[in-house]
Design a protein around this motif. Sequence first.
Motif, mmCIF file in Angstrom:
data_model
loop_
_atom_site.group_PDB
_atom_site.id
_atom_site.type_symbol
_atom_site.label_atom_id
_atom_site.label_comp_id
_atom_site.label_asym_id
_atom_site.label_seq_id
_atom_site.Cartn_x
_atom_site.Cartn_y
_atom_site.Cartn_z
ATOM 1 N N ASP A 4 3.863 -30.330 69.387
ATOM 2 C CA ASP A 4 5.258 -30.561 69.768
ATOM 3 C C ASP A 4 5.509 -29.774 71.056
ATOM 4 O O ASP A 4 4.828 -28.780 71.320
ATOM 5 C CB ASP A 4 6.166 -30.057 68.642
ATOM 6 C CG ASP A 4 7.617 -30.490 68.787
ATOM 7 O OD1 ASP A 4 7.970 -31.083 69.826
ATOM 8 O OD2 ASP A 4 8.394 -30.247 67.863
ATOM 9 N N HIS A 5 6.467 -30.198 71.835
ATOM 10 C CA HIS A 5 6.827 -29.433 73.024
ATOM 11 C C HIS A 5 7.582 -28.171 72.631
ATOM 12 O O HIS A 5 7.302 -27.082 73.109
ATOM 13 C CB HIS A 5 7.695 -30.274 73.979
ATOM 14 C CG HIS A 5 8.116 -29.497 75.178
ATOM 15 N ND1 HIS A 5 9.306 -28.811 75.238
ATOM 16 C CD2 HIS A 5 7.495 -29.264 76.356
ATOM 17 C CE1 HIS A 5 9.401 -28.198 76.401
ATOM 18 N NE2 HIS A 5 8.318 -28.459 77.104
ATOM 19 N N SER A 40 6.521 -34.825 69.909
ATOM 20 C CA SER A 40 7.778 -34.307 70.438
ATOM 21 C C SER A 40 8.814 -35.417 70.569
ATOM 22 O O SER A 40 8.513 -36.522 71.005
ATOM 23 C CB SER A 40 7.537 -33.679 71.814
ATOM 24 O OG SER A 40 8.738 -33.158 72.327
#
Length: 66
Positions: A4-5, A40
Amino acid sequence: MSLDHDLGNDKRGTGYDVITWMERAVMERGLIPPIIKIHSANPVARRRMEAGIRSIENRYRNRNYR
């Protein structure tokens, strides 16, 4: 690797920071990159991370030709 960001504390780093670290490690240390999946919901960060993954893949593929 599922990435994920937003990792919870942007001051300590983001998923994009992980990708840039891997890119350097491929070039400098010969890291064999894992398969990376992005999950994300941040569309801008997702595109940036996807570009970073393409760069990692290209650098790894061309590592013997420098």
